[in-house]
Write an enzyme that holds these catalytic residues in place. Structure first.
Site: not given
Length: 237
Positions: A101, A166, A181, A197
């Protein structure tokens, strides 16, 4: 289940906010909703209170987060390097593996009581994906699902498949936290420090990279809210 479903959603844009503080806020709202649900279950007079739903928009400073079942090996850098790139790393209680993030992302956290909508986590995840698929489609980009890989992708069956959004959530007593996100215009080089991921040999992209032009954040947020209203049949308040 509540006899009356409350599909009104209290909306708040936090703009820029620390990840941990935002996580604590989500947990606080989660516990508030659960406390109402427990009180409703104990009601002997059939007098129940409607449970609220919340939605938070936010952007975080640089941080890598690992899901509860994620593999720490998917973080490819040392603590020293984390300090060098001014990023944090924390383990979370959401589903999914590791993600990034940072500035330039639109992060959405729905804290929904699914008793107000439907009791199906799989359906909830697919509907989150659908909101983002419709959002990127608004800009002429074909968003897709990848079988067994949660999130929204582009060119999923081609050699250069890439993820644009994601998704990772957690639910307790049918109340959700965490969320999605969407990469609007982040520094994509931060994804090089992880196996995004936990999926190897696939790439990450952003809305602005795909379009080749800048897009206003507030405009994208309005479009996301529009499709949430349509897909979840909810009302923003």
């Amino acid at each position: 289940m509540n006899k009356i479903q409350n599909k009104k959603v209290i909306y708040k844009d936090l703009h820029q906010a620390d990840y941990l503080k935002t996580w604590k806020l989500q947990e606080k709202l989660l516990q508030h909703i659960i406390s109402i649900k427990l009180k409703n279950k104990k009601s002997v007079n059939d007098e129940i209170s409607l449970t609220p739903n919340y939605f938070l928009f936010v952007s975080h400073p640089h941080i890598f987060t690992l899901g509860k079942n994620g593999n720490l090996d998917n973080l490819l850098i040392s603590n020293f390097k984390l300090q060098d790139i001014k990023a944090q790393f924390i383990k979370t209680n959401r589903g999914g593996d590791i993600t990034y993030h940072g500035p330039g992302q639109i992060v959405g956290y729905p804290i929904f009581d699914l008793d107000n909508f439907f009791n199906d986590i799989h359906k909830y995840m697919r509907m989150l994906e659908e909101v983002i698929i419709k959002t990127v489609n608004f800009y002429g980009i074909k968003g897709e699902r990848s079988n067994g890989e949660t999130g929204v992708w582009i060119d999923v069956n081609k050699p250069f498949a890439r993820k644009i959004c994601a998704i990772g959530v957690k639910a307790s007593q049918w109340v959700t936290i965490h969320g999605f996100a969407l990469n609007l215009s982040p520094n994509l080089s931060y994804f090089d420090y992880i196996v995004p991921c936990g999926i190897k040999n696939k790439y990450v992209t952003s809305l602005e990279k795909e379009l080749g032009i800048s897009v206003k954040t507030n405009e994208v947020k309005k479009i996301i809210k529009k499709y949430f209203s349509e897909i979840f049949d909810l009302e923003w308040i």
